[in-house]
Design an enzyme around this catalytic site. Structure first.
Site, mmCIF file in Angstrom:
data_model
loop_
_atom_site.group_PDB
_atom_site.id
_atom_site.type_symbol
_atom_site.label_atom_id
_atom_site.label_comp_id
_atom_site.label_asym_id
_atom_site.label_seq_id
_atom_site.Cartn_x
_atom_site.Cartn_y
_atom_site.Cartn_z
ATOM 1 N N ASP A 20 -2.945 -39.949 26.795
ATOM 2 C CA ASP A 20 -3.240 -38.945 25.773
ATOM 3 C C ASP A 20 -2.750 -37.548 26.180
ATOM 4 O OD1 ASP A 20 -4.212 -38.049 23.355
ATOM 5 O OD2 ASP A 20 -6.292 -37.865 24.046
ATOM 6 N N HIS A 37 5.964 -37.217 23.193
ATOM 7 C CA HIS A 37 5.967 -38.682 23.341
ATOM 8 C C HIS A 37 7.149 -39.103 24.219
ATOM 9 C CE1 HIS A 37 2.785 -38.765 20.484
ATOM 10 N NE2 HIS A 37 3.526 -38.519 19.425
ATOM 11 N N LEU A 132 2.784 -57.499 38.847
ATOM 12 C CA LEU A 132 1.942 -56.616 38.029
ATOM 13 C C LEU A 132 2.079 -57.062 36.587
ATOM 14 C CD1 LEU A 132 0.366 -53.884 37.479
ATOM 15 C CD2 LEU A 132 2.614 -52.836 37.193
HETATM 16 C C1 IPE Z 1 -5.891 -42.652 21.634
HETATM 17 O O1 IPE Z 1 -5.550 -41.308 21.537
HETATM 18 C C2 IPE Z 1 -4.724 -43.526 21.268
HETATM 19 C C3 IPE Z 1 -3.565 -43.481 22.157
HETATM 20 C C4 IPE Z 1 -3.453 -42.758 23.237
HETATM 21 C C5 IPE Z 1 -2.484 -44.356 21.800
HETATM 22 P P1 IPE Z 1 -5.750 -40.465 20.203
HETATM 23 O O2 IPE Z 1 -5.182 -39.121 20.483
HETATM 24 O O3 IPE Z 1 -5.211 -41.192 19.030
HETATM 25 O O4 IPE Z 1 -7.341 -40.419 20.069
HETATM 26 P P2 IPE Z 1 -8.264 -39.356 19.317
HETATM 27 O O5 IPE Z 1 -7.757 -39.259 17.917
HETATM 28 O O6 IPE Z 1 -8.122 -38.072 20.041
HETATM 29 O O7 IPE Z 1 -9.640 -39.919 19.430
HETATM 30 C C1 IPE Z 2 -1.068 -39.725 22.837
HETATM 31 O O1 IPE Z 2 -0.781 -38.376 22.677
HETATM 32 C C2 IPE Z 2 -0.001 -40.622 22.254
HETATM 33 C C3 IPE Z 2 -0.396 -41.325 21.005
HETATM 34 C C4 IPE Z 2 -1.579 -41.271 20.446
HETATM 35 C C5 IPE Z 2 0.625 -42.116 20.378
HETATM 36 P P1 IPE Z 2 -1.225 -37.596 21.382
HETATM 37 O O2 IPE Z 2 -0.129 -37.691 20.374
HETATM 38 O O3 IPE Z 2 -2.554 -38.061 20.916
HETATM 39 O O4 IPE Z 2 -1.324 -36.110 21.934
HETATM 40 P P2 IPE Z 2 -2.432 -35.039 21.558
HETATM 41 O O5 IPE Z 2 -3.757 -35.664 21.810
HETATM 42 O O6 IPE Z 2 -2.237 -34.710 20.108
HETATM 43 O O7 IPE Z 2 -2.159 -33.884 22.449
HETATM 44 MG MG MG Z 3 -4.446 -37.528 21.362
#
Ligand code: IPE
Ligand code: IPE
Ligand code: MG
Length: 236
Positions: A20, A37, A132
């Protein structure tokens, strides 16, 4: 990787990561969210190689949740293409390192056919590896997984028990999660491995995912080793 704080005889067999903070990492640099990403790719590979060095057997990463479809169509489209391209570009090198790649999640109509095909080819290519197991949670949600498992158990005519639910999870061979890590400073579970992580040790780090490296994984393992797991019982 500095392993001085890690006991290599007590490494958690299964680590799960919520990758995240990609969007915030990019925003901080005046970049588009999608560039965050892209920058996460290096973190994923480095974490996987770190897991290999540490002797971790299972690494499960959250790449796309069943709730992420709520994001703008452009970002969703990017993520579909990006995940396909990572597989195509990186699977040979992961294969050479002895990594078995698997997927958990719903294979529904929203996931592009070409991505599903690349997922299948990746699983096939790497299925004999044993060092792994890197499981990619894609279009994954813990609640959806439990609903799917219960329905599959009913369809098989089985009584609903913990054992029958476990037999019908997306990957019945996946062991319970020992160490569950989330980056980016968010302290929530966001529907990730809610069954398998019932007794996992949770570690939350401030690092945004694109900055995560094998050292961060080693630090999380060291933190895990300072915890005392009880599984509802008492310390022996
Ligand atoms: C969880 O992160 C999903 C992934 C990392 C793929 P999100 O960014 O989507 O979660 P919320 O919305 O903050 O709970
Ligand atoms: C996690 O990073 C990746 C996915 C959920 C695909 P985010 O896209 O949620 O990044 P933030 O949380 O908005 O910074
Ligand atoms: Mg996020």
């Amino acid at each position: 990787m500095d392993l001085s704080a890690v006991d290599l005889d007590n490494v958690p067999p299964h680590i799960a990561c919520v990758m995240d903070g990609n969007g915030r990492w990019a925003q901080q640099r005046g970049l588009k969210r999608t560039e965050g990403h892209s920058a996460g790719e290096e973190a994923l590979l480095d974490a996987a190689y770190g897991a290999l060095d540490l002797g971790v057997e299972w690494l499960t990463v959250y790449a796309f949740s069943t709730e992420n479809w709520r994001r703008p169509a452009e970002e969703v489209r990017f993520l579909m293409g990006f995940n396909e391209s990572i597989l195509v570009r990186r699977r040979d090198e992961l294969n050479e390192h002895g990594v078995r790649i698997r997927f958990i999640g719903r294979r529904d109509w929203r996931v592009p056919k070409r991505l599903l095909r690349q997922m299948d080819e990746t699983v096939e290519l790497t299925k004999h590896n044993r060092k792994l197991t890197l499981t990619i949670a894609f279009n994954y949600g813990g609640r959806a997984e439990l609903v799917d498992a219960v329905n599959a158990a009913i369809e098989a005519g089985e009584k609903i028990t913990e054992a029958s639910i476990e037999r019908h999870l997306y990957d019945p061979e996946m062991p319970e999660v020992d160490l569950w890590v989330r980056t980016s400073g968010e302290s929530r579970i966001s529907n990730y491995l809610i069954w398998q992580a019932a007794y996992a040790e949770l570690v939350f780090t401030e690092t945004y995912w694109p900055d995560f490296r094998r050292q961060n994984l080693a630090d999380a393992v060291a933190e895990f080793q300072r915890r005392e797991r009880r599984f509802g019982g008492l310390k022996s």
